[in-house]
Design a protein around this motif. Structure first.
Motif, PDB file in Angstrom:
ATOM      1  N   SER A  99     -69.635 -28.592 105.486  1.00 30.24           N
ATOM      2  CA  SER A  99     -68.288 -29.043 105.107  1.00 30.24           C
ATOM      3  C   SER A  99     -67.235 -28.490 106.046  1.00 30.24           C
ATOM      4  O   SER A  99     -66.251 -29.150 106.331  1.00 30.24           O
ATOM      5  CB  SER A  99     -67.991 -28.643 103.663  1.00 30.24           C
ATOM      6  OG  SER A  99     -67.981 -27.240 103.538  1.00 30.24           O
TER       7      SER A  99
ATOM      8  N   VAL B  76     -65.497 -22.037  99.756  1.00 33.95           N
ATOM      9  CA  VAL B  76     -66.876 -22.450  99.479  1.00 33.95           C
ATOM     10  C   VAL B  76     -67.317 -23.446 100.558  1.00 33.95           C
ATOM     11  O   VAL B  76     -66.673 -24.472 100.756  1.00 33.95           O
ATOM     12  CB  VAL B  76     -66.997 -23.081  98.078  1.00 33.95           C
ATOM     13  CG1 VAL B  76     -68.390 -23.647  97.866  1.00 33.95           C
ATOM     14  CG2 VAL B  76     -66.693 -22.042  97.007  1.00 33.95           C
ATOM     15  N   VAL B  77     -68.380 -23.113 101.249  1.00 35.12           N
ATOM     16  CA  VAL B  77     -68.921 -23.983 102.293  1.00 35.12           C
ATOM     17  C   VAL B  77     -70.127 -24.712 101.729  1.00 35.12           C
ATOM     18  O   VAL B  77     -71.006 -24.098 101.124  1.00 35.12           O
ATOM     19  CB  VAL B  77     -69.326 -23.163 103.540  1.00 35.12           C
ATOM     20  CG1 VAL B  77     -69.887 -24.079 104.617  1.00 35.12           C
ATOM     21  CG2 VAL B  77     -68.151 -22.372 104.068  1.00 35.12           C
ATOM     22  N   ARG B  78     -70.124 -26.013 101.897  1.00 34.21           N
ATOM     23  CA  ARG B  78     -71.216 -26.840 101.387  1.00 34.21           C
ATOM     24  C   ARG B  78     -72.087 -27.287 102.553  1.00 34.21           C
ATOM     25  O   ARG B  78     -71.578 -27.719 103.583  1.00 34.21           O
ATOM     26  CB  ARG B  78     -70.624 -28.058 100.671  1.00 34.21           C
ATOM     27  CG  ARG B  78     -71.641 -28.949  99.994  1.00 34.21           C
ATOM     28  CD  ARG B  78     -70.903 -30.019  99.195  1.00 34.21           C
ATOM     29  NE  ARG B  78     -70.113 -29.414  98.145  1.00 34.21           N
ATOM     30  CZ  ARG B  78     -70.582 -29.151  96.925  1.00 34.21           C
ATOM     31  NH1 ARG B  78     -71.814 -29.466  96.616  1.00 34.21           N
ATOM     32  NH2 ARG B  78     -69.810 -28.595  96.018  1.00 34.21           N
TER      33      ARG B  78
ATOM     34  N   GLU C  82     -79.198 -29.451  99.379  1.00 32.21           N
ATOM     35  CA  GLU C  82     -77.763 -29.203  99.430  1.00 32.21           C
ATOM     36  C   GLU C  82     -77.513 -27.867  98.744  1.00 32.21           C
ATOM     37  O   GLU C  82     -78.080 -27.602  97.686  1.00 32.21           O
ATOM     38  CB  GLU C  82     -77.031 -30.330  98.706  1.00 32.21           C
ATOM     39  CG  GLU C  82     -75.522 -30.146  98.659  1.00 32.21           C
ATOM     40  CD  GLU C  82     -74.815 -31.313  97.976  1.00 32.21           C
ATOM     41  OE1 GLU C  82     -75.347 -32.439  97.986  1.00 32.21           O
ATOM     42  OE2 GLU C  82     -73.741 -31.086  97.426  1.00 32.21           O
TER      43      GLU C  82
ATOM     44  N   THR D 184     -74.426 -24.352  98.489  1.00 32.95           N
ATOM     45  CA  THR D 184     -73.104 -23.864  98.864  1.00 32.95           C
ATOM     46  C   THR D 184     -73.171 -22.351  99.014  1.00 32.95           C
ATOM     47  O   THR D 184     -74.077 -21.707  98.492  1.00 32.95           O
ATOM     48  CB  THR D 184     -72.050 -24.201  97.795  1.00 32.95           C
ATOM     49  OG1 THR D 184     -72.453 -23.621  96.568  1.00 32.95           O
ATOM     50  CG2 THR D 184     -71.876 -25.681  97.620  1.00 32.95           C
TER      51      THR D 184
ATOM     52  N   THR E 178     -75.634 -26.569  88.927  1.00 32.50           N
ATOM     53  CA  THR E 178     -74.581 -25.604  89.234  1.00 32.50           C
ATOM     54  C   THR E 178     -74.497 -24.591  88.103  1.00 32.50           C
ATOM     55  O   THR E 178     -74.520 -24.972  86.929  1.00 32.50           O
ATOM     56  CB  THR E 178     -73.195 -26.287  89.327  1.00 32.50           C
ATOM     57  OG1 THR E 178     -73.346 -27.511  90.030  1.00 32.50           O
ATOM     58  CG2 THR E 178     -72.199 -25.414  90.028  1.00 32.50           C
TER      59      THR E 178
ATOM     60  N   THR F 239     -72.136 -18.183  95.311  1.00 31.69           N
ATOM     61  CA  THR F 239     -72.115 -19.352  94.433  1.00 31.69           C
ATOM     62  C   THR F 239     -73.550 -19.562  93.948  1.00 31.69           C
ATOM     63  O   THR F 239     -74.460 -18.880  94.390  1.00 31.69           O
ATOM     64  CB  THR F 239     -71.668 -20.619  95.184  1.00 31.69           C
ATOM     65  OG1 THR F 239     -72.565 -20.819  96.274  1.00 31.69           O
ATOM     66  CG2 THR F 239     -70.255 -20.518  95.710  1.00 31.69           C
TER      67      THR F 239
ATOM     68  N   GLU G  30     -75.315 -23.084  93.432  1.00 35.35           N
ATOM     69  CA  GLU G  30     -75.249 -24.531  93.342  1.00 35.35           C
ATOM     70  C   GLU G  30     -76.271 -25.112  94.309  1.00 35.35           C
ATOM     71  O   GLU G  30     -76.413 -24.625  95.433  1.00 35.35           O
ATOM     72  CB  GLU G  30     -73.843 -24.995  93.729  1.00 35.35           C
ATOM     73  CG  GLU G  30     -73.674 -26.483  93.683  1.00 35.35           C
ATOM     74  CD  GLU G  30     -72.243 -26.926  93.963  1.00 35.35           C
ATOM     75  OE1 GLU G  30     -71.374 -26.079  94.154  1.00 35.35           O
ATOM     76  OE2 GLU G  30     -72.031 -28.148  93.997  1.00 35.35           O
TER      77      GLU G  30
END
Lengths: 109, 157
Positions: free
Chosen positions: A11, A20-22, A77, A79, B78, B115, B117
């Motif tokens: 991202s 937050v980097v995805r 995927e 984050t 998540t 995080t 997710e």
């Protein structure tokens, strides 16, 4: 294993601290489950991607262990929170120990 | 008129002969090993949960209600609880209850992740319930589940 390099989307490669980097990544892999048979009726030997690791510099930030219930050409995927600059290294290993890797440089802005 | 009748008749005969054969071929191509494995599912659940009591909050599981392509079903999980340096998600698993191998995949996070997710694509052998379980660093286990209708088997593909 596949010839094409992994497809990786990040991202932001210049995130702010705490952003937050995805990351989305996909490789080409048959993910042979061992349940399929060839036209002659013989089972095809199982060979799936058994691990995916993402490191930022020396730190492991994410690890994925797919089972045979994961679709072929595995898509992943995840984050993470940008806290320091570094090289994001992604490494796929399959059950025949073939590996693929992708790199992205993350620089805090 | 006679010719038209002949063509119609031979077409009907042709499909009648061809169809059962094609069907028989696809049936033999699917191995019996696609049967669900409830014992392994219960074991995978019990192994992950351990002695903890699963909480039904704080974990968001996102997947379609109808899988139009069962060989690649997008699933997104998540942990929605606020995470910190001391509280993080250690491990998260996805279970497909009726799959021949119910443990679909395992995600692991570290304190550096910040995080919790992840998203991946599953192969589902039939209509079933997909479960997600997350273990936090303080020992809490979070659980979420959703039923999904599958159009055709994805495991033999």
């Amino acid at each position: 294993m596949a010839v094409k390099p992994p497809r990786v989307w990040v991202s932001s490669v210049k995130p702010a601290r705490g952003e937050v980097v995805r990351v989305r990544a996909q490789i080409e892999h048959l993910m042979e489950s061992g349940l399929r048979v060839d036209p002659a009726g013989n089972p095809r030997p199982r060979n799936i991607v058994r691990s995916f690791e993402a490191r930022l510099g020396p730190q492991l930030i994410f690890r994925w262990e797919p089972g045979i219930g994961i679709a072929q050409n595995p898509y992943i995927e995840f984050t993470f929170l940008a806290r320091e600059s570094g090289e994001l290294l992604m490494l796929w290993t399959d059950e025949a120990n073939a590996t693929q890797e992708a790199r992205k440089t993350i620089t805090l802005s | 008129m006679q010719r038209r009748d002949f063509v119609r008749c031979s077409m009907a005969l042709g499909t009648a002969l061809a169809l059962p054969r094609a069907r028989a071929q696809t049936r033999t191509a699917v191995p019996a090993s696609l049967a669900p494995n409830p014992a392994e599912f219960r074991k995978a659940m019990a192994d992950f949960i351990g002695k903890a009591k699963p909480l039904e909050t704080g974990l968001k599981l996102d997947l379609p209600v109808l899988a139009d392509n069962p060989s690649a079903v997008p699933v997104h999980v998540t942990v929605t609880l606020p995470l910190s340096d001391t509280l993080y998600c250690k491990e998260l698993i996805l279970l497909a209850e009726q799959n021949p191998s119910p443990l679909a995949c395992r995600f692991q996070f570290t304190p550096y992740t910040g995080t919790a997710e992840a998203a991946a694509r599953l192969r589902l052998s039939q209509s079933q319930t997909v479960h997600a379980l997350a273990r936090l660093s303080d020992g809490r286990v979070l659980a979420a589940r959703q039923a999904i209708t599958v159009a055709a088997s994805g495991c033999g593909m």
